[in-house]
Enzyme design. Structure first.
Site, mmCIF file in Angstrom:
data_model
loop_
_atom_site.group_PDB
_atom_site.id
_atom_site.type_symbol
_atom_site.label_atom_id
_atom_site.label_comp_id
_atom_site.label_asym_id
_atom_site.label_seq_id
_atom_site.Cartn_x
_atom_site.Cartn_y
_atom_site.Cartn_z
ATOM 1 N N GLU A 62 0.839 -1.200 0.000
ATOM 2 C CA GLU A 62 0.000 0.000 0.000
ATOM 3 C C GLU A 62 0.868 1.242 0.000
ATOM 4 O O GLU A 62 2.073 1.185 0.302
ATOM 5 C CB GLU A 62 -0.922 0.004 1.223
ATOM 6 C CG GLU A 62 -0.172 0.087 2.536
ATOM 7 C CD GLU A 62 -1.008 -0.263 3.756
ATOM 8 O OE1 GLU A 62 -0.756 0.335 4.828
ATOM 9 O OE2 GLU A 62 -1.890 -1.119 3.654
ATOM 10 N N LYS A 70 2.755 4.478 1.113
ATOM 11 C CA LYS A 70 3.260 5.062 2.358
ATOM 12 C C LYS A 70 3.106 6.572 2.226
ATOM 13 O O LYS A 70 3.833 7.212 1.461
ATOM 14 C CB LYS A 70 4.711 4.701 2.634
ATOM 15 C CG LYS A 70 5.133 5.215 4.016
ATOM 16 C CD LYS A 70 6.553 4.969 4.338
ATOM 17 C CE LYS A 70 6.816 5.332 5.812
ATOM 18 N NZ LYS A 70 6.263 6.648 6.206
ATOM 19 N N ARG A 117 -0.134 9.988 11.575
ATOM 20 C CA ARG A 117 -0.847 8.787 12.015
ATOM 21 C C ARG A 117 -2.050 9.184 12.861
ATOM 22 O O ARG A 117 -1.970 10.075 13.721
ATOM 23 C CB ARG A 117 0.107 7.917 12.853
ATOM 24 C CG ARG A 117 -0.410 6.543 13.250
ATOM 25 C CD ARG A 117 -0.274 5.562 12.114
ATOM 26 N NE ARG A 117 -0.577 4.200 12.543
ATOM 27 C CZ ARG A 117 0.347 3.296 12.857
ATOM 28 N NH1 ARG A 117 1.638 3.623 12.822
ATOM 29 N NH2 ARG A 117 0.006 2.075 13.204
ATOM 30 N N ARG A 120 -0.417 9.301 17.030
ATOM 31 C CA ARG A 120 0.402 8.106 17.274
ATOM 32 C C ARG A 120 0.907 8.057 18.715
ATOM 33 O O ARG A 120 1.217 6.986 19.236
ATOM 34 C CB ARG A 120 1.576 8.036 16.296
ATOM 35 C CG ARG A 120 2.577 9.150 16.430
ATOM 36 C CD ARG A 120 3.706 9.002 15.408
ATOM 37 N NE ARG A 120 4.538 7.865 15.718
ATOM 38 C CZ ARG A 120 5.088 7.066 14.801
ATOM 39 N NH1 ARG A 120 4.854 7.280 13.521
ATOM 40 N NH2 ARG A 120 5.855 6.071 15.155
ATOM 41 N N GLU A 134 -3.834 7.181 8.339
ATOM 42 C CA GLU A 134 -3.063 8.417 8.205
ATOM 43 C C GLU A 134 -4.012 9.515 7.744
ATOM 44 O O GLU A 134 -5.019 9.253 7.070
ATOM 45 C CB GLU A 134 -1.955 8.262 7.162
ATOM 46 C CG GLU A 134 -0.885 7.274 7.513
ATOM 47 C CD GLU A 134 0.369 7.933 8.054
ATOM 48 O OE1 GLU A 134 0.554 9.142 7.816
ATOM 49 O OE2 GLU A 134 1.149 7.236 8.717
ATOM 50 N N PHE A 145 -5.863 2.164 6.951
ATOM 51 C CA PHE A 145 -5.181 0.952 6.503
ATOM 52 C C PHE A 145 -5.350 -0.239 7.439
ATOM 53 O O PHE A 145 -4.829 -1.319 7.172
ATOM 54 C CB PHE A 145 -3.683 1.212 6.269
ATOM 55 C CG PHE A 145 -2.961 1.839 7.432
ATOM 56 C CD1 PHE A 145 -2.674 1.135 8.590
ATOM 57 C CD2 PHE A 145 -2.535 3.152 7.342
ATOM 58 C CE1 PHE A 145 -1.986 1.708 9.638
ATOM 59 C CE2 PHE A 145 -1.843 3.751 8.393
ATOM 60 C CZ PHE A 145 -1.570 3.015 9.545
ATOM 61 N N ARG A 156 7.929 -4.910 16.268
ATOM 62 C CA ARG A 156 8.227 -6.253 16.733
ATOM 63 C C ARG A 156 8.398 -7.140 15.514
ATOM 64 O O ARG A 156 7.445 -7.624 14.936
ATOM 65 C CB ARG A 156 7.120 -6.776 17.644
ATOM 66 C CG ARG A 156 6.800 -5.829 18.809
ATOM 67 C CD ARG A 156 6.648 -6.579 20.104
ATOM 68 N NE ARG A 156 7.852 -7.260 20.502
ATOM 69 C CZ ARG A 156 8.879 -6.673 21.114
ATOM 70 N NH1 ARG A 156 8.831 -5.396 21.407
ATOM 71 N NH2 ARG A 156 9.939 -7.364 21.440
ATOM 72 N N LYS A 185 8.603 -0.706 5.582
ATOM 73 C CA LYS A 185 8.445 0.509 4.774
ATOM 74 C C LYS A 185 9.574 0.563 3.750
ATOM 75 O O LYS A 185 10.748 0.394 4.092
ATOM 76 C CB LYS A 185 8.416 1.759 5.653
ATOM 77 C CG LYS A 185 9.548 1.887 6.649
ATOM 78 C CD LYS A 185 9.312 3.058 7.586
ATOM 79 C CE LYS A 185 10.376 3.120 8.681
ATOM 80 N NZ LYS A 185 10.118 4.216 9.642
#
Length: 504
Positions: free
Chosen positions: A208, A210, A215, A230, A259, A297, A368, A374
Protein backbone atom coordinates in the site's frame (compact mmCIF):
# COMPACT_ATOMS: atom_id res chain seq x y z
CA UNK A 1 7.22 1.22 52.38
CA UNK A 2 9.42 2.51 49.59
CA UNK A 3 11.25 5.78 50.09
CA UNK A 4 12.26 8.29 47.47
CA UNK A 5 15.85 7.41 48.30
CA UNK A 6 15.12 3.82 47.22
CA UNK A 7 13.95 5.19 43.87
CA UNK A 8 16.97 7.47 43.52
CA UNK A 9 19.32 4.56 44.25
CA UNK A 10 17.62 2.32 41.69
CA UNK A 11 17.67 5.10 39.12
CA UNK A 12 21.37 5.71 39.66
CA UNK A 13 22.13 1.99 39.40
CA UNK A 14 20.18 1.71 36.14
CA UNK A 15 21.89 4.80 34.75
CA UNK A 16 25.30 3.47 35.72
CA UNK A 17 25.25 0.41 33.47
CA UNK A 18 24.93 -0.20 29.73
CA UNK A 19 23.76 -3.77 30.31
CA UNK A 20 20.08 -4.26 29.56
CA UNK A 21 19.96 -7.36 31.74
CA UNK A 22 21.45 -5.45 34.67
CA UNK A 23 18.91 -2.66 34.23
CA UNK A 24 16.05 -5.17 34.18
CA UNK A 25 17.38 -6.92 37.32
CA UNK A 26 17.65 -3.64 39.23
CA UNK A 27 14.17 -2.49 38.25
CA UNK A 28 12.61 -5.89 38.95
CA UNK A 29 14.14 -5.90 42.43
CA UNK A 30 12.66 -2.54 43.41
CA UNK A 31 9.30 -3.40 41.81
CA UNK A 32 9.03 -6.54 43.97
CA UNK A 33 9.37 -4.38 47.09
CA UNK A 34 6.54 -2.02 46.14
CA UNK A 35 3.11 -2.20 47.72
CA UNK A 36 0.04 -2.24 45.49
CA UNK A 37 -0.44 1.53 45.97
CA UNK A 38 3.21 2.29 45.20
CA UNK A 39 3.54 0.39 41.91
CA UNK A 40 2.00 2.96 39.54
CA UNK A 41 3.85 6.02 40.90
CA UNK A 42 7.09 4.01 41.16
CA UNK A 43 6.93 3.00 37.50
CA UNK A 44 6.16 6.60 36.56
CA UNK A 45 9.12 7.90 38.55
CA UNK A 46 11.57 5.34 37.13
CA UNK A 47 10.52 5.89 33.52
CA UNK A 48 10.60 9.67 33.90
CA UNK A 49 6.85 9.99 33.29
CA UNK A 50 4.84 10.69 36.47
CA UNK A 51 1.26 9.44 36.31
CA UNK A 52 0.10 13.05 36.77
CA UNK A 53 1.77 14.08 33.49
CA UNK A 54 3.19 17.58 33.21
CA UNK A 55 2.49 19.56 36.38
CA UNK A 56 3.22 22.93 34.81
CA UNK A 57 6.32 23.78 36.83
CA UNK A 58 9.40 24.80 34.85
CA UNK A 59 13.09 24.34 35.42
CA UNK A 60 13.70 27.94 36.49
CA UNK A 61 11.04 27.69 39.20
CA UNK A 62 12.47 24.47 40.58
CA UNK A 63 16.14 25.49 40.66
CA UNK A 64 15.14 28.77 42.30
CA UNK A 65 13.74 26.92 45.33
CA UNK A 66 16.18 27.87 48.05
CA UNK A 67 16.07 25.10 50.63
CA UNK A 68 18.96 23.50 52.45
CA UNK A 69 19.00 19.74 51.86
CA UNK A 70 17.31 17.64 54.51
CA UNK A 71 19.71 15.90 56.87
CA UNK A 72 17.87 12.56 56.66
CA UNK A 73 15.81 10.83 53.98
CA UNK A 74 12.17 10.77 55.04
CA UNK A 75 10.16 11.21 51.83
CA UNK A 76 8.21 8.17 50.68
CA UNK A 77 7.00 7.30 47.20
CA UNK A 78 3.43 7.83 48.36
CA UNK A 79 4.17 11.28 49.79
CA UNK A 80 5.82 12.43 46.57
CA UNK A 81 2.98 11.03 44.48
CA UNK A 82 0.43 12.83 46.65
CA UNK A 83 2.34 16.11 46.35
CA UNK A 84 2.49 15.82 42.56
CA UNK A 85 -1.24 15.11 42.42
CA UNK A 86 -1.95 18.25 44.44
CA UNK A 87 0.35 20.30 42.21
CA UNK A 88 -1.36 19.02 39.06
CA UNK A 89 -4.80 19.87 40.50
CA UNK A 90 -3.89 23.38 41.62
CA UNK A 91 -4.95 25.91 38.98
CA UNK A 92 -6.78 29.20 38.75
CA UNK A 93 -6.84 32.23 41.02
CA UNK A 94 -4.39 32.02 43.90
CA UNK A 95 -2.75 28.90 42.49
CA UNK A 96 0.73 30.43 42.25
CA UNK A 97 1.06 30.82 46.02
CA UNK A 98 -0.47 27.41 46.68
CA UNK A 99 1.84 25.70 44.21
CA UNK A 100 4.85 27.45 45.72
CA UNK A 101 3.85 26.24 49.18
CA UNK A 102 3.48 22.66 47.92
CA UNK A 103 6.90 22.81 46.27
CA UNK A 104 8.45 24.32 49.40
CA UNK A 105 7.11 21.45 51.49
CA UNK A 106 8.30 18.81 49.00
CA UNK A 107 11.77 20.17 48.35
CA UNK A 108 12.26 21.23 51.95
CA UNK A 109 12.00 17.57 52.98
CA UNK A 110 14.35 16.30 50.25
CA UNK A 111 18.00 15.38 50.58
CA UNK A 112 20.45 16.68 47.99
CA UNK A 113 20.27 13.55 45.77
CA UNK A 114 16.47 13.53 46.11
CA UNK A 115 16.25 17.20 45.06
CA UNK A 116 18.36 16.54 41.96
CA UNK A 117 16.16 13.55 41.08
CA UNK A 118 12.93 15.53 41.53
CA UNK A 119 14.17 18.40 39.35
CA UNK A 120 15.14 15.95 36.59
CA UNK A 121 11.82 14.11 36.93
CA UNK A 122 9.65 17.22 36.82
CA UNK A 123 11.52 18.86 33.94
CA UNK A 124 11.59 15.77 31.73
CA UNK A 125 15.37 15.38 32.02
CA UNK A 126 15.44 12.04 33.81
CA UNK A 127 17.43 9.84 31.43
CA UNK A 128 18.76 6.98 33.49
CA UNK A 129 17.82 4.31 30.95
CA UNK A 130 14.49 2.90 32.19
CA UNK A 131 12.77 3.13 28.83
CA UNK A 132 9.40 1.48 28.28
CA UNK A 133 10.89 -1.66 26.75
CA UNK A 134 13.30 -2.15 29.64
CA UNK A 135 10.56 -1.50 32.20
CA UNK A 136 8.21 -3.96 30.49
CA UNK A 137 10.88 -6.65 30.76
CA UNK A 138 11.37 -5.74 34.44
CA UNK A 139 7.62 -5.91 35.14
CA UNK A 140 7.42 -9.33 33.52
CA UNK A 141 10.38 -10.57 35.53
CA UNK A 142 9.15 -9.17 38.84
CA UNK A 143 5.64 -10.54 38.28
CA UNK A 144 6.91 -13.84 36.83
CA UNK A 145 4.55 -13.22 33.92
CA UNK A 146 5.10 -13.97 30.22
CA UNK A 147 6.59 -10.93 28.51
CA UNK A 148 4.18 -11.36 25.58
CA UNK A 149 1.23 -11.04 27.95
CA UNK A 150 2.69 -7.89 29.55
CA UNK A 151 3.37 -6.29 26.17
CA UNK A 152 -0.11 -7.07 24.89
CA UNK A 153 -1.75 -5.66 28.02
CA UNK A 154 0.34 -2.50 27.69
CA UNK A 155 -0.61 -2.14 24.02
CA UNK A 156 -4.30 -2.31 24.87
CA UNK A 157 -4.27 -0.24 28.06
CA UNK A 158 -1.86 2.37 26.71
CA UNK A 159 -0.66 2.97 30.27
CA UNK A 160 2.52 1.38 31.58
CA UNK A 161 1.92 2.14 35.31
CA UNK A 162 -1.58 0.63 35.13
CA UNK A 163 -0.29 -2.45 33.32
CA UNK A 164 2.44 -2.90 35.91
CA UNK A 165 -0.09 -2.64 38.73
CA UNK A 166 -2.21 -5.44 37.25
CA UNK A 167 0.79 -7.68 36.62
CA UNK A 168 2.43 -7.18 40.02
CA UNK A 169 -0.74 -7.59 42.07
CA UNK A 170 -1.63 -10.92 40.49
CA UNK A 171 -4.32 -9.49 38.23
CA UNK A 172 -5.41 -11.09 34.97
CA UNK A 173 -3.41 -9.47 32.17
CA UNK A 174 -5.54 -11.29 29.61
CA UNK A 175 -8.58 -9.43 30.94
CA UNK A 176 -7.15 -6.14 29.65
CA UNK A 177 -8.87 -5.93 26.31
CA UNK A 178 -9.57 -3.41 23.63
CA UNK A 179 -11.82 -0.67 25.00
CA UNK A 180 -13.56 1.80 22.75
CA UNK A 181 -12.34 5.38 23.26
CA UNK A 182 -9.18 4.14 24.99
CA UNK A 183 -6.41 4.37 22.39
CA UNK A 184 -4.30 1.35 21.48
CA UNK A 185 -0.55 1.73 21.14
CA UNK A 186 0.21 1.63 17.41
CA UNK A 187 1.96 -1.06 15.42
CA UNK A 188 5.00 0.32 13.60
CA UNK A 189 6.95 -0.63 10.50
CA UNK A 190 10.63 -1.45 10.18
CA UNK A 191 12.78 -0.18 7.28
CA UNK A 192 12.98 -2.67 4.43
CA UNK A 193 15.97 -3.19 2.16
CA UNK A 194 14.02 -3.18 -1.10
CA UNK A 195 10.60 -3.97 -2.49
CA UNK A 196 11.84 -7.21 -4.03
CA UNK A 197 13.38 -8.30 -0.72
CA UNK A 198 10.21 -7.48 1.22
CA UNK A 199 8.03 -9.37 -1.25
CA UNK A 200 10.26 -12.42 -0.80
CA UNK A 201 10.14 -12.24 3.02
CA UNK A 202 6.44 -11.46 3.37
CA UNK A 203 4.44 -13.88 1.24
CA UNK A 204 1.51 -13.53 0.95
CA UNK A 205 1.42 -9.78 1.59
CA UNK A 206 -0.36 -6.53 0.95
CA UNK A 207 1.35 -3.50 -0.58
CA UNK A 208 0.00 0.00 0.00
CA UNK A 209 0.99 3.64 -0.33
CA UNK A 210 3.26 5.06 2.36
CA UNK A 211 1.82 8.52 2.84
CA UNK A 212 3.66 11.59 4.06
CA UNK A 213 0.95 12.28 6.62
CA UNK A 214 0.22 12.00 10.31
CA UNK A 215 -0.85 8.79 12.02
CA UNK A 216 -4.37 8.75 13.45
CA UNK A 217 -6.44 6.22 15.38
CA UNK A 218 -10.21 6.61 15.25
CA UNK A 219 -12.78 5.23 17.71
CA UNK A 220 -16.49 5.30 16.86
CA UNK A 221 -19.60 4.44 18.87
CA UNK A 222 -23.19 5.54 18.13
CA UNK A 223 -22.93 8.68 20.24
CA UNK A 224 -19.23 9.50 20.13
CA UNK A 225 -16.16 9.77 17.89
CA UNK A 226 -12.64 10.22 19.26
CA UNK A 227 -9.41 10.66 17.30
CA UNK A 228 -5.87 10.18 18.62
CA UNK A 229 -2.31 10.76 17.37
CA UNK A 230 0.40 8.11 17.27
CA UNK A 231 1.44 9.25 20.78
CA UNK A 232 -2.16 8.62 21.98
CA UNK A 233 -2.92 12.32 22.40
CA UNK A 234 -6.56 13.11 21.69
CA UNK A 235 -7.09 15.66 18.90
CA UNK A 236 -10.84 15.23 18.31
CA UNK A 237 -11.67 18.92 18.73
CA UNK A 238 -8.99 19.95 16.22
CA UNK A 239 -10.27 17.81 13.33
CA UNK A 240 -14.05 18.35 12.98
CA UNK A 241 -14.03 17.33 9.29
CA UNK A 242 -12.61 13.91 10.22
CA UNK A 243 -15.16 13.51 13.00
CA UNK A 244 -18.02 14.26 10.59
CA UNK A 245 -16.67 11.80 8.04
CA UNK A 246 -16.31 9.01 10.61
CA UNK A 247 -19.81 9.60 11.94
CA UNK A 248 -21.13 8.99 8.42
CA UNK A 249 -19.31 5.68 7.92
CA UNK A 250 -21.60 2.64 7.44
CA UNK A 251 -20.74 1.00 10.77
CA UNK A 252 -21.97 1.29 14.35
CA UNK A 253 -18.73 0.76 16.30
CA UNK A 254 -15.17 0.76 14.99
CA UNK A 255 -11.51 1.28 15.83
CA UNK A 256 -9.58 2.33 12.73
CA UNK A 257 -5.88 2.92 12.12
CA UNK A 258 -4.75 5.26 9.38
CA UNK A 259 -3.06 8.42 8.21
CA UNK A 260 -4.41 11.86 7.56
CA UNK A 261 -2.96 14.63 5.46
CA UNK A 262 -3.78 17.87 3.75
CA UNK A 263 -3.83 17.64 -0.02
CA UNK A 264 -3.70 20.18 -2.84
CA UNK A 265 -6.49 20.76 -5.36
CA UNK A 266 -4.82 18.31 -7.75
CA UNK A 267 -4.69 15.61 -5.09
CA UNK A 268 -1.01 15.80 -4.14
CA UNK A 269 0.10 15.87 -0.49
CA UNK A 270 0.87 19.18 1.16
CA UNK A 271 3.88 19.56 3.44
CA UNK A 272 3.92 17.41 6.56
CA UNK A 273 4.21 20.59 8.64
CA UNK A 274 0.93 21.83 7.18
CA UNK A 275 -0.86 18.69 8.31
CA UNK A 276 0.68 18.83 11.79
CA UNK A 277 -0.30 22.49 12.19
CA UNK A 278 -3.93 21.42 12.34
CA UNK A 279 -3.45 19.19 15.38
CA UNK A 280 -3.08 22.08 17.77
CA UNK A 281 -5.74 24.42 16.41
CA UNK A 282 -9.52 24.61 16.57
CA UNK A 283 -9.77 27.93 14.73
CA UNK A 284 -12.62 27.69 12.23
CA UNK A 285 -10.78 29.67 9.56
CA UNK A 286 -7.78 27.32 9.70
CA UNK A 287 -10.04 24.27 9.49
CA UNK A 288 -11.69 25.67 6.36
CA UNK A 289 -8.37 26.66 4.80
CA UNK A 290 -6.65 23.32 5.33
CA UNK A 291 -9.00 20.35 5.27
CA UNK A 292 -7.61 16.97 6.26
CA UNK A 293 -8.33 13.76 4.38
CA UNK A 294 -8.16 10.33 6.03
CA UNK A 295 -6.73 7.15 4.51
CA UNK A 296 -7.34 4.06 6.64
CA UNK A 297 -5.18 0.95 6.50
CA UNK A 298 -6.29 -1.21 9.44
CA UNK A 299 -9.40 -2.12 11.41
CA UNK A 300 -9.00 -3.30 15.02
CA UNK A 301 -12.70 -3.49 15.89
CA UNK A 302 -15.90 -3.51 13.88
CA UNK A 303 -19.52 -3.64 15.04
CA UNK A 304 -18.92 -5.47 18.31
CA UNK A 305 -16.09 -7.73 17.17
CA UNK A 306 -12.49 -7.20 18.26
CA UNK A 307 -10.13 -8.00 15.38
CA UNK A 308 -6.76 -7.21 16.91
CA UNK A 309 -5.78 -10.89 17.15
CA UNK A 310 -7.08 -11.74 13.69
CA UNK A 311 -4.68 -11.90 10.70
CA UNK A 312 -4.26 -8.80 8.60
CA UNK A 313 -6.12 -10.40 5.69
CA UNK A 314 -9.28 -10.54 7.84
CA UNK A 315 -8.76 -7.03 9.17
CA UNK A 316 -8.43 -5.64 5.65
CA UNK A 317 -11.69 -7.29 4.65
CA UNK A 318 -13.41 -5.65 7.64
CA UNK A 319 -11.73 -2.34 6.80
CA UNK A 320 -13.18 -2.27 3.30
CA UNK A 321 -16.63 -2.91 4.78
CA UNK A 322 -16.19 -0.12 7.33
CA UNK A 323 -14.66 2.71 5.31
CA UNK A 324 -15.22 1.98 1.61
CA UNK A 325 -13.47 4.57 -0.57
CA UNK A 326 -11.38 5.83 2.33
CA UNK A 327 -9.13 2.75 2.27
CA UNK A 328 -5.52 3.64 1.51
CA UNK A 329 -4.51 2.81 -2.10
CA UNK A 330 -3.02 -0.66 -2.23
CA UNK A 331 -3.14 -4.21 -3.54
CA UNK A 332 -3.58 -7.52 -1.71
CA UNK A 333 -1.37 -10.49 -2.57
CA UNK A 334 0.08 -8.78 -5.67
CA UNK A 335 2.40 -10.16 -8.30
CA UNK A 336 5.88 -8.55 -8.33
CA UNK A 337 4.82 -6.53 -11.38
CA UNK A 338 1.66 -5.26 -9.65
CA UNK A 339 3.69 -4.30 -6.56
CA UNK A 340 6.29 -2.43 -8.63
CA UNK A 341 3.53 -0.62 -10.50
CA UNK A 342 1.89 0.48 -7.24
CA UNK A 343 5.24 1.70 -5.88
CA UNK A 344 5.83 3.75 -9.03
CA UNK A 345 2.36 5.29 -8.78
CA UNK A 346 2.89 6.15 -5.11
CA UNK A 347 6.05 8.10 -5.93
CA UNK A 348 4.42 9.71 -8.96
CA UNK A 349 1.54 10.88 -6.75
CA UNK A 350 4.02 12.60 -4.42
CA UNK A 351 4.12 10.04 -1.60
CA UNK A 352 7.10 8.51 0.20
CA UNK A 353 7.01 4.95 -1.08
CA UNK A 354 5.10 1.82 -0.09
CA UNK A 355 4.41 -0.39 2.90
CA UNK A 356 4.63 -4.17 2.57
CA UNK A 357 2.70 -6.15 5.20
CA UNK A 358 2.45 -9.83 6.06
CA UNK A 359 -1.19 -10.85 5.53
CA UNK A 360 -0.92 -13.42 8.34
CA UNK A 361 0.34 -10.91 10.93
CA UNK A 362 -1.66 -9.93 13.99
CA UNK A 363 -1.59 -6.38 15.37
CA UNK A 364 1.30 -5.86 17.81
CA UNK A 365 2.42 -2.51 19.19
CA UNK A 366 5.81 -1.12 18.28
CA UNK A 367 8.36 -2.58 15.90
CA UNK A 368 8.23 -6.25 16.73
CA UNK A 369 9.94 -8.10 13.91
CA UNK A 370 9.53 -7.38 10.22
CA UNK A 371 5.82 -8.06 9.65
CA UNK A 372 5.39 -4.48 8.38
CA UNK A 373 8.16 -2.99 6.24
CA UNK A 374 8.44 0.51 4.77
CA UNK A 375 10.15 0.80 1.41
CA UNK A 376 11.37 4.23 0.38
CA UNK A 377 13.77 5.16 -2.44
CA UNK A 378 15.83 7.33 -0.08
CA UNK A 379 17.20 6.12 3.25
CA UNK A 380 15.68 8.15 6.08
CA UNK A 381 16.17 7.96 9.82
CA UNK A 382 14.46 9.59 12.76
CA UNK A 383 17.27 10.91 14.97
CA UNK A 384 17.46 12.94 18.16
CA UNK A 385 18.85 16.48 18.15
CA UNK A 386 21.24 16.80 21.09
CA UNK A 387 22.95 20.05 20.16
CA UNK A 388 23.54 22.75 17.56
CA UNK A 389 26.32 25.16 16.56
CA UNK A 390 26.02 28.83 15.73
CA UNK A 391 26.30 29.43 12.00
CA UNK A 392 28.84 31.35 9.95
CA UNK A 393 28.59 33.45 6.81
CA UNK A 394 24.99 33.93 5.76
CA UNK A 395 23.95 31.77 8.71
CA UNK A 396 25.57 34.05 11.27
CA UNK A 397 23.16 34.60 14.15
CA UNK A 398 21.30 31.35 13.51
CA UNK A 399 21.62 27.98 15.24
CA UNK A 400 22.65 25.77 12.36
CA UNK A 401 24.88 22.67 12.42
CA UNK A 402 22.89 19.94 14.18
CA UNK A 403 24.38 17.31 16.48
CA UNK A 404 22.49 14.08 15.79
CA UNK A 405 22.12 10.98 17.94
CA UNK A 406 20.55 7.55 17.67
CA UNK A 407 18.55 5.91 20.44
CA UNK A 408 20.24 3.35 22.65
CA UNK A 409 17.92 0.30 22.55
CA UNK A 410 19.06 -0.64 26.05
CA UNK A 411 17.90 2.64 27.53
CA UNK A 412 21.14 4.56 27.78
CA UNK A 413 21.57 8.18 26.69
CA UNK A 414 21.35 8.97 22.96
CA UNK A 415 24.49 8.03 21.01
CA UNK A 416 25.92 10.73 18.76
CA UNK A 417 26.39 9.63 15.15
CA UNK A 418 27.00 12.80 13.20
CA UNK A 419 26.42 16.45 12.37
CA UNK A 420 24.72 18.21 9.48
CA UNK A 421 23.52 21.61 8.32
CA UNK A 422 22.49 20.43 4.86
CA UNK A 423 18.84 20.79 3.98
CA UNK A 424 18.20 23.59 6.47
CA UNK A 425 16.00 26.21 4.82
CA UNK A 426 15.85 29.79 6.03
CA UNK A 427 12.51 28.92 7.63
CA UNK A 428 14.04 26.02 9.58
CA UNK A 429 17.03 28.12 10.63
CA UNK A 430 14.71 30.74 12.09
CA UNK A 431 12.60 28.06 13.80
CA UNK A 432 15.63 26.36 15.32
CA UNK A 433 17.05 29.62 16.63
CA UNK A 434 13.74 30.51 18.27
CA UNK A 435 12.94 27.01 19.57
CA UNK A 436 16.21 25.42 20.66
CA UNK A 437 16.80 27.70 23.69
CA UNK A 438 13.65 26.23 25.26
CA UNK A 439 15.41 22.84 25.28
CA UNK A 440 18.87 24.11 26.24
CA UNK A 441 20.76 22.32 29.00
CA UNK A 442 24.19 23.90 28.47
CA UNK A 443 25.89 26.41 26.18
CA UNK A 444 29.20 27.99 25.25
CA UNK A 445 30.25 30.63 22.74
CA UNK A 446 29.92 28.38 19.68
CA UNK A 447 27.21 25.82 20.47
CA UNK A 448 24.37 24.78 22.74
CA UNK A 449 23.52 21.38 24.19
CA UNK A 450 19.88 20.31 24.10
CA UNK A 451 17.80 18.00 26.20
CA UNK A 452 17.09 14.98 23.96
CA UNK A 453 13.46 15.77 23.18
CA UNK A 454 13.38 16.85 19.52
CA UNK A 455 13.21 14.28 16.70
CA UNK A 456 14.30 15.16 13.17
CA UNK A 457 13.97 13.12 9.99
CA UNK A 458 17.27 12.81 8.17
CA UNK A 459 17.91 11.59 4.62
CA UNK A 460 21.25 9.88 4.07
CA UNK A 461 23.16 7.68 1.68
CA UNK A 462 24.06 5.16 4.37
CA UNK A 463 26.40 4.82 7.32
CA UNK A 464 30.11 4.09 7.59
CA UNK A 465 32.56 3.05 10.31
CA UNK A 466 34.06 6.01 12.14
CA UNK A 467 36.03 6.43 15.38
CA UNK A 468 34.93 10.06 15.54
CA UNK A 469 31.61 9.40 17.27
CA UNK A 470 30.75 7.26 20.32
CA UNK A 471 28.69 4.75 18.32
CA UNK A 472 31.63 3.91 16.08
CA UNK A 473 29.72 4.91 12.96
CA UNK A 474 28.92 8.10 11.05
CA UNK A 475 26.22 9.24 8.66
CA UNK A 476 27.00 9.53 4.95
CA UNK A 477 25.76 12.71 3.22
CA UNK A 478 23.11 13.45 5.84
CA UNK A 479 20.55 16.19 5.15
CA UNK A 480 17.55 17.46 7.07
CA UNK A 481 14.11 16.66 5.71
CA UNK A 482 11.81 17.83 8.50
CA UNK A 483 11.17 17.78 12.23
CA UNK A 484 8.81 15.17 13.64
CA UNK A 485 6.67 16.72 16.40
CA UNK A 486 4.49 13.60 16.25
CA UNK A 487 7.35 11.42 17.49
CA UNK A 488 9.03 11.21 20.88
CA UNK A 489 12.73 10.34 21.38
CA UNK A 490 11.65 6.83 22.42
CA UNK A 491 10.49 6.34 18.81
CA UNK A 492 13.75 7.46 17.22
CA UNK A 493 15.83 4.93 15.29
CA UNK A 494 18.32 2.93 17.31
CA UNK A 495 22.06 2.60 16.95
CA UNK A 496 21.36 -1.03 16.00
CA UNK A 497 19.42 0.13 12.94
CA UNK A 498 22.27 2.43 11.91
CA UNK A 499 24.84 -0.34 12.33
CA UNK A 500 22.76 -2.61 10.11
CA UNK A 501 23.14 0.00 7.33
CA UNK A 502 26.93 0.07 7.43
CA UNK A 503 28.55 0.49 4.03
CA UNK A 504 31.38 -2.04 3.66
Amino acid sequence: MLTLTDVVAASAEVGGTRSRLAKVDTLAAVLRRASAEEIAPLVGFLTGAPVQGRIGTGWRTLVALDHPPAAAATLTVTQVDTALTELARTTGKGSTATRRALLDDLFGAATEPEKAFLIALLTGELRQGALEGVMLDAVAKAAEAPIAAVRRAFMLSGRLPATASVALTGGDLAAIGLELHRPVRPMLASPGESLADALTQLTPCSVEYKLDGARIQVHKTPDRVTIYTRSLREITDSVPELVALVRALPCTTAVLDGETLAITDDGRPRRFQDTMSRFGSTAEEQVKALLLHPFFFDCLHLDGADLIDRPLRDRLSALRTAVGQHVIPGVVDPSPEEAEDLAARALSDGHEGVMVKDLSSVYAAGRRGKAWQKIKPVHTLDLIVIGAEWGHGRRTGYLSNLHLAARDPDGGPPIMVGKTFKGLTDELLRWQTETFPHYQSAADSWSITLRPELVVEIALDGTQPSPRYPGGIALRFARVLRYRPDKSPTEADTITTLRSMLTP
